[in-house]
Design a protein around this motif. Structure first.
Motif, PDB file in Angstrom:
ATOM      1  N   ALA A   1     -88.201 -12.454  99.062  1.00 20.51           N
ATOM      2  CA  ALA A   1     -88.472 -13.281  97.949  1.00 20.51           C
ATOM      3  C   ALA A   1     -88.651 -14.515  98.426  1.00 20.51           C
ATOM      4  O   ALA A   1     -89.871 -15.136  98.324  1.00 20.51           O
ATOM      5  CB  ALA A   1     -87.526 -13.205  96.653  1.00 20.51           C
ATOM      6  N   ALA A   2     -88.002 -15.051  99.629  1.00 22.28           N
ATOM      7  CA  ALA A   2     -88.319 -16.108 100.150  1.00 22.28           C
ATOM      8  C   ALA A   2     -89.365 -16.428 101.175  1.00 22.28           C
ATOM      9  O   ALA A   2     -89.938 -17.415 101.500  1.00 22.28           O
ATOM     10  CB  ALA A   2     -87.163 -16.483 101.002  1.00 22.28           C
ATOM     11  N   GLY A   3     -90.063 -15.214 101.362  1.00 23.53           N
ATOM     12  CA  GLY A   3     -91.296 -14.997 102.287  1.00 23.53           C
ATOM     13  C   GLY A   3     -90.800 -15.071 103.727  1.00 23.53           C
ATOM     14  O   GLY A   3     -91.540 -15.294 104.624  1.00 23.53           O
ATOM     15  N   TRP A   4     -89.602 -14.396 104.140  1.00 26.28           N
ATOM     16  CA  TRP A   4     -89.230 -14.672 105.338  1.00 26.28           C
ATOM     17  C   TRP A   4     -90.068 -13.748 106.357  1.00 26.28           C
ATOM     18  O   TRP A   4     -90.415 -14.027 107.504  1.00 26.28           O
ATOM     19  CB  TRP A   4     -87.767 -14.303 105.490  1.00 26.28           C
TER      20      TRP A   4
ATOM     21  N   PRO B   1     -98.199  -9.638 109.416  1.00 35.83           N
ATOM     22  CA  PRO B   1     -96.992 -10.347 109.304  1.00 35.83           C
ATOM     23  C   PRO B   1     -95.861  -9.098 109.643  1.00 35.83           C
ATOM     24  O   PRO B   1     -96.244  -7.895 109.501  1.00 35.83           O
ATOM     25  CB  PRO B   1     -96.691 -10.782 108.027  1.00 35.83           C
ATOM     26  N   PRO B   2     -94.694  -9.584 110.148  1.00 40.78           N
ATOM     27  CA  PRO B   2     -93.545  -8.390 110.250  1.00 40.78           C
ATOM     28  C   PRO B   2     -93.441  -7.557 109.195  1.00 40.78           C
ATOM     29  O   PRO B   2     -93.267  -6.292 109.448  1.00 40.78           O
ATOM     30  CB  PRO B   2     -92.151  -9.307 110.545  1.00 40.78           C
TER      31      PRO B   2
ATOM     32  N   ALA C   1     -95.657 -10.517 103.377  1.00 41.99           N
ATOM     33  CA  ALA C   1     -95.520  -9.381 102.234  1.00 41.99           C
ATOM     34  C   ALA C   1     -94.849  -8.226 102.931  1.00 41.99           C
ATOM     35  O   ALA C   1     -95.157  -7.946 104.210  1.00 41.99           O
ATOM     36  CB  ALA C   1     -97.172  -9.130 102.263  1.00 41.99           C
ATOM     37  N   VAL C   2     -94.132  -7.528 102.322  1.00 40.06           N
ATOM     38  CA  VAL C   2     -93.148  -6.314 102.749  1.00 40.06           C
ATOM     39  C   VAL C   2     -93.588  -5.110 102.264  1.00 40.06           C
ATOM     40  O   VAL C   2     -93.841  -4.986 100.945  1.00 40.06           O
ATOM     41  CB  VAL C   2     -91.855  -6.509 102.511  1.00 40.06           C
TER      42      VAL C   2
END
Length: 369
Positions: A308-311, A91-92, A314-315
């Motif tokens: 937190a919103a999952g945009w 993911p990004p 995982a960051v």
């Protein structure tokens, strides 16, 4: 309607891991339940959105005949982010290519991921190995087909690491893909085409020019399918969709002081803005932008709230500050421009980047030769 990317389930980042699983690579899971085969040809049509395709079956009879369902790209719904998600399976928030433009890590200027300017070491900016590399090491004959000008680009080296073959025209792509996939088995060939995206940006995705271009894309995919050797699965997908935004519904940050107060840098794209602000100003800037744009046109969050919103999935900490201190997801019939920084954007008709169905949903079409 706004959505969330389906990271880990049915997102673009899950596609190639499933292909490797379908090809029998040890340790890879076929989470998308793709058909087992000894050869795969994956075609990515830039800006082929699921909703656009479903609205134009007459222009795409071959693509419409394939078994298909929607998957999501990631956020922002834009090429640089999507190609890196596809090529890494991440993911990004993990691979770190978080839009067309973002802030240079540790700096105060804009980084353009498509042009890869200013020059940053791709392996440092995006350190994870690519899935095409993984396939090649596993003994799969692998080819990444793209335009010659992309061979040594920073984005190619960050997102699509693997054996590269140049192919500029539809004819070259069909011939090169067929040759590559037929040389041995198992085989994996990836083919990229950008003409539909260019047409949509310049003329709009509701234009006659776009519909004619879709006809050509459909014929290209049909010719490729019909030329592939037996036991080859053809997958067709996109990296994002597109929407047309009327001139009268575009907001230019340069024209509104309340959108610049506390703001140091505006990046991202016209439908998804990264806003980098002065120390301690994130909450005030988010409130100001949300109040100006209104709930009907955008959802504006601080970086922490968006994570937190999952945009972005995982960051990782190493990429956290590439995300704007404030981010604006423009979900209404609107675009947020800044002509002083992005003059080209003011000339575009079709735009993308947000969490709407039209932009986030892309097709996963399956056909067997």
């Amino acid at each position: 309607m706004t959505l969330l990317p389906r990271y880990g389930e049915r997102a673009l980042s899950d596609l190639l891991p499933s292909v490797l699983g379908a090809l029998g690579v040890a340790g890879e899971q076929n989470g998308m339940q793709l058909p087992a085969a000894s050869r795969y040809c994956v075609v990515l049509i830039d800006a082929l959105g699921w909703n656009l395709l479903k609205r134009h079956p007459a222009q795409a009879p071959f693509l419409s005949s394939l078994t298909g369902s929607p998957i999501t790209c990631g956020l922002p719904s834009t090429t640089a982010t999507s190609l890196t998600s596809l090529g890494t399976g991440l993911p990004p928030g993990r691979h770190g290519v978080l839009g067309y433009t973002t802030r240079v890590p540790g700096g105060s200027e804009i980084f353009n991921a498509l042009k890869w300017e200013p020059a940053i070491d791709p392996a440092t900016y995006q350190p994870y190995p690519g899935l095409f590399e993984r396939a090649h090491r596993a003994g799969i004959a692998t080819s990444v087909l793209g335009e010659r000008r992309f061979r040594e680009s920073g984005l190619t080296n960050a997102a699509l690491r693997g054996p590269f073959r140049a192919a500029d025209t539809y004819g070259e792509r069909v011939a090169a893909a067929v040759d590559a996939v037929a040389q041995s088995e198992p085989a994996l060939v990836y083919v990229y085409d950008s003409a539909l995206d260019k047409t949509g940006h310049q003329s709009g995705c509701e234009s006659a020019a776009w519909r004619h271009q879709l006809v050509m894309v459909d014929r290209f995919c049909e010719e490729l399918h019909d030329s592939l050797p037996p036991d080859t699965v053809l997958l067709v997908t996109g990296d994002h969709g597109m929407v047309d935004v009327p001139r009268g519904q575009r907001i230019d940050v340069d024209d509104h002081a309340e959108l610049r107060d506390g703001v140091e840098l505006v990046a991202g794209e016209a439908r998804f803005r990264h806003v980098y602000v002065s120390d301690g100003a994130a909450d005030d800037v988010a409130a100001s932008w949300q109040g100006f744009l209104g709930d009907g046109r955008a959802q504006v969050l601080t970086r922490e709230a968006a994570i937190a919103a999952g945009w972005f999935g995982a960051v990782e900490n190493r990429v956290r500050d590439r995300i704007g201190d404030v981010v604006a997801n423009v979900h209404g019939p609107c675009a947020v421009l800044r002509r002083s920084a992005f003059p080209v954007e003011t000339k575009l008709v079709g735009l993308h980047g947000a969490l709407t169905e039209d932009e986030l949903l892309v097709p996963l079409l399956v056909g067997r030769a």
